[in-house]
Design a protein around this motif. Structure first.
Motif, mmCIF file in Angstrom:
data_model
loop_
_atom_site.group_PDB
_atom_site.id
_atom_site.type_symbol
_atom_site.label_atom_id
_atom_site.label_comp_id
_atom_site.label_asym_id
_atom_site.label_seq_id
_atom_site.Cartn_x
_atom_site.Cartn_y
_atom_site.Cartn_z
ATOM 1 N N ALA A 164 2.024 1.945 -3.547
ATOM 2 C CA ALA A 164 0.901 2.407 -4.367
ATOM 3 C C ALA A 164 0.568 3.859 -4.070
ATOM 4 C CB ALA A 164 -0.314 1.521 -4.129
ATOM 5 N N ARG A 165 0.555 4.227 -2.791
ATOM 6 C CA ARG A 165 0.256 5.617 -2.428
ATOM 7 C C ARG A 165 1.385 6.550 -2.841
ATOM 8 N NH1 ARG A 165 -1.562 2.898 2.377
ATOM 9 N NH2 ARG A 165 -3.831 3.081 2.638
ATOM 10 N N HIS A 168 -2.221 4.385 -7.993
ATOM 11 C CA HIS A 168 -3.320 3.534 -7.543
ATOM 12 C C HIS A 168 -4.043 4.189 -6.366
ATOM 13 C CE1 HIS A 168 -1.276 0.341 -9.811
ATOM 14 N NE2 HIS A 168 -2.337 -0.407 -9.654
ATOM 15 N N GLY A 205 0.807 -1.203 0.000
ATOM 16 C CA GLY A 205 0.000 0.000 0.000
ATOM 17 C C GLY A 205 0.844 1.258 0.000
ATOM 18 N N GLY A 260 -5.454 -2.177 -4.479
ATOM 19 C CA GLY A 260 -5.107 -1.039 -5.310
ATOM 20 C C GLY A 260 -5.978 -1.001 -6.557
ATOM 21 N N VAL A 294 -5.747 3.355 -2.938
ATOM 22 C CA VAL A 294 -5.579 2.268 -1.974
ATOM 23 C C VAL A 294 -6.814 2.222 -1.079
ATOM 24 C CG1 VAL A 294 -4.180 1.320 -0.098
ATOM 25 C CG2 VAL A 294 -3.075 2.492 -2.019
#
Length: 362
Positions: free
Chosen positions: A234-235, A240, A231, A281, A242
């Motif tokens: 992704a952030r 994406h 995560g 995601g 999350v």
């Protein structure tokens, strides 16, 4: 120029008093690659670079450059060269003497070291400025001189600590291209610290995303972008959304996660224990307007913010237990049916544009 070398970081930690800056990381940087250490301030990336260079001691673990363990070697004996963020040029010396300085410290005769320095300045297209002082140069020109000085010793690896941070945005883009071209032509290993996702994506063969002293993911840029492993990645990469919640179903390669008390969302991934915490995601650029046909692959919410970006429009939407869900729409799609802040919209996406994210603490 010296040959390139693989860099092998083996279970390395760096502790300052009660603070662990780098926490037991292991990483192989292939010979001749361009590696970017990427992450927010304080994540341990600069400490890692300085340990490779020998400017910081290693608390535990080892570092190898090629077949040689360099853990306890001084910087000058490692086969590396470091280019500092400030460039650290000597203001009272002309460019030739700045570039030749490390050879002078090694006792190389003046005619030989100056000739080599001129060759390096030619490589950087700076020979016309050879008799100038650093203060007479632009930021980009100073960077080229600092590169020439770092490369004159023929290192197996060049270490760069946020080398583009002092440049204006237009010059950063130009110097990115020059760095990539230089690394390809020299064929040596580059390790480059940056907090810029765009910079890392543009330059690296290998991106190493760090957070809180640990490596969250080490992979090719496309892999990091399309398949972030956690995560945090992704952030941080920003590609994406999350969604965090609890697993309510897991079968046939599909995991469904419920946001506390609100919406449920599905993603592709390996089976997870029912009731366990999970992050999923969802690609921000693959979210579309309108209600979808499949369950758990969309929701309705209120538009909280709109940003025009030229070729695209960024929507921030709140709903189904999600406070800030992002959709990147093509400008022509958005303006075909304009939306205002405060309006209710439906969003949907495909299952192929989702994935279950890992967790370092799991």
């Amino acid at each position: 120029m010296a040959r390139a070398a693989e860099i092998d970081i083996v279970s390395v930690s760096k502790v300052y008093g009660r603070t662990t800056a780098v926490d037991n990381i292991s990483l192989k940087i292939p010979s001749g690659s361009y590696c970017c250490l990427l992450g927010p301030s304080g994540c341990g990336k600069s400490s890692t670079l300085r340990m490779i260079a020998g400017h910081e001691s290693i608390s535990t673990g080892d570092i190898r450059l090629g077949p040689v363990v360099v853990t306890d070697l001084p910087p000058a004996k490692r086969g590396t060269a470091m280019m500092f963020q400030s460039y650290a040029l000597f203001p009272h010396l002309d460019l030739v003497d700045n570039v030749a300085f490390s050879l002078k410290m090694r006792g190389v005769a003046k005619p030989e070291r100056r000739a080599k320095a001129l060759d390096m300045l030619k490589l950087m297209h700076m020979e016309a400025y050879a008799d100038r002082r650093p203060a007479q140069l632009s930021g980009g020109q100073q960077q080229r001189v600092a590169l020439a000085r770092a490369l004159i010793t023929g290192p197996e690896a060049l270490l760069l600590d946020e080398p583009l941070s002092a440049l204006d945005p237009f010059l950063k883009v130009r110097m990115r291209a020059e760095l990539k071209k230089l690394q390809a032509s020299l064929g040596i290993t580059f390790v480059h610290v940056t907090h810029s996702q765009e910079e890392a994506m543009a330059l690296a063969d290998l991106i190493v995303v760090m957070n809180d002293g640990r490596i969250e993911q080490a992979a090719a840029p496309r892999t990091v972008f399309e398949r972030p492993s956690t995560g945090f990645v992704a952030r941080f990469m920003g590609d994406h959304n999350v969604v965090s919640g609890r697993v309510t179903a897991a079968e046939n390669g599909r995991v469904t996660v419920q946001v506390p008390g609100r919406g449920s969302f599905a993603a592709l991934g390996a089976p997870r224990e029912i009731g366990s915490a999970a992050d999923i995601g969802i690609r921000i650029d693959h979210v579309r307007l309108g209600a979808g046909e499949e369950p758990h692959l969309g929701f309705s919410g209120t538009v909280a913010n709109i940003e025009y970006r030229g070729g695209s429009v960024k929507l921030s939407v709140s709903g189904a237990g999600l406070d800030d869900f992002t959709a990147i729409l093509r400008d022509r799609d958005f303006y075909a049916q304009p939306i205002a802040v405060g309006e209710l919209v439906a969003l949907h996406w495909d299952l192929a544009d989702t994935l279950v994210l890992g967790r370092l603490d799991s």
